[in-house]
Design a protein around this motif. Structure first.
Motif: not given
Length: 337
Positions: A54, A64, A159, A167-168, A170, A208-210, A216, A218
């Motif tokens: 992160k 993000y 956000q 969950q992704p 946003l 979007v990131n997951k 990670a 993105f």
């Protein structure tokens, strides 16, 4: 695995304890699976891969992840960009082209950017960026260097949904860029280099990131509109330029970050921007339009976690289209440790 050297006095004490235990013939407690897990578990203060990813995403793209309400984060970015091209000068006579010479045009730009983020709410962050540019250009007709303020940016990140691990994430973004730098449309030839775009701009985007430890993923989409540059009087060849309306642009990007350890992470990403042609108007009434431009860059980054709250990020960008900078180098560091 960590190795350490036991002091001599401690070793003697441990030997005495061991001999005494053997004399008492007390059986040692058997090792258990829980004890093994505790020994191999991450100790407090070593950090977490998710937190590192992160921080890396925030430092590299600053879009993000958000900061908490009423918190302030100040960062410094140092970037270098090189643009080099060869221009073939020809003369067309009797329907045939005759080669005269090849001109080399080079541009070096160093940008120092100070940015401040403020947490308006836990899911809303406002930010201001202040760039200071030093630009050197070397062409066949002129060479020179300029140091000036660049275009100031004011933006926000929001956000709409609570971030969850499974969950992704946003994030919606909005940025307004003010034409505070030296405009390329108002510079007299030989007096210096432009340090700004010369026009205002507004950008909206979605990111979007997951995070899937230790990776990670993105991606981003954005759209930018520009204000026109009016009331110009710039000599351009044999004509005088009076108005410029830059075309809008669409951009997208994608990539991933990978945590190699609790202190090192890497990023690989691709960014592309497609800009419509600009409309030019001259004093004699002539109007012209430039061609569509496409800029694509591949970025490689390295994040080094120097403390649980501080990550330094370094990046290298390589242009993959003719309209892109040839080389870009970057460093990002927080000013509050």
């Amino acid at each position: 695995m960590k190795f350490c050297t036991i002091p001599f006095a401690v070793a003697v004490a441990l030997t005495a304890i061991t001999v005494h235990a053997q004399e008492q013939q007390t059986p040692a407690a058997p090792a258990t699976a829980d004890a093994a897990r505790d020994a191999l578990a991450k100790k407090e203060g070593e950090g977490d891969q998710s937190a590192l990813l992160k921080q890396t995403l925030t430092a590299v793209d600053k879009q993000y992840t958000l900061i908490r309400r009423n918190q302030v984060a100040v960062t410094y970015d140092l970037n270098y960009a090189y643009v080099g091209e060869e221009t073939i000068v020809t003369d067309i006579a009797n329907g045939s082209a005759t080669l005269f010479n090849i001109q080399n045009n080079n541009s070096h730009t160093v940008t120092n950017t100070f940015s401040a983020d403020y947490g308006v709410r836990d899911n809303l962050t406002a930010n201001v960026t202040l760039p200071l540019l030093s630009r050197y250009a070397d062409t066949a007709t002129r060479s020179g260097m300029s140091n000036s303020l660049g275009d100031i940016g004011i933006g926000a990140r929001w956000q709409p949904f609570e971030a969850r691990r499974d969950q992704p994430g946003l994030t919606l973004t909005g940025t307004v860029r003010l034409p505070t730098g030296r405009s390329p449309y108002k510079i007299i030839a030989g007096t210096g280099e432009a340090t700004g775009a010369g026009v205002g701009a507004a950008t909206v985007g979605v990111n979007v990131n997951k995070i899937v430890d230790p990776v990670a993923l993105f991606g981003s989409l954005n759209y930018t509109m520009y204000t026109p540059a009016k009331d110009l009087w710039q000599v351009n060849g044999s004509r005088i330029l009076t108005r410029v309306q830059p075309g809008s642009s669409f951009g997208f990007g994608m990539g991933f970050a990978y945590a190699l350890s609790y202190g090192i992470s890497t990023t690989v990403s691709f960014q592309e921007a497609i800009s419509a042609g600009a409309k030019l108007r001259f004093a004699d009434g002539l109007e012209a339009k430039t061609h569509l431009q496409t800029s694509g860059v591949i970025n490689f980054g390295l994040g080094y976690r120097v403390s649980p709250k501080t990550t330094l990020n370094f990046s290298v960008g390589i242009g993959v289209t003719p309209d892109s900078p040839n080389l870009m180098l970057g460093m990002n560091m927080p000013l509050s440790f």
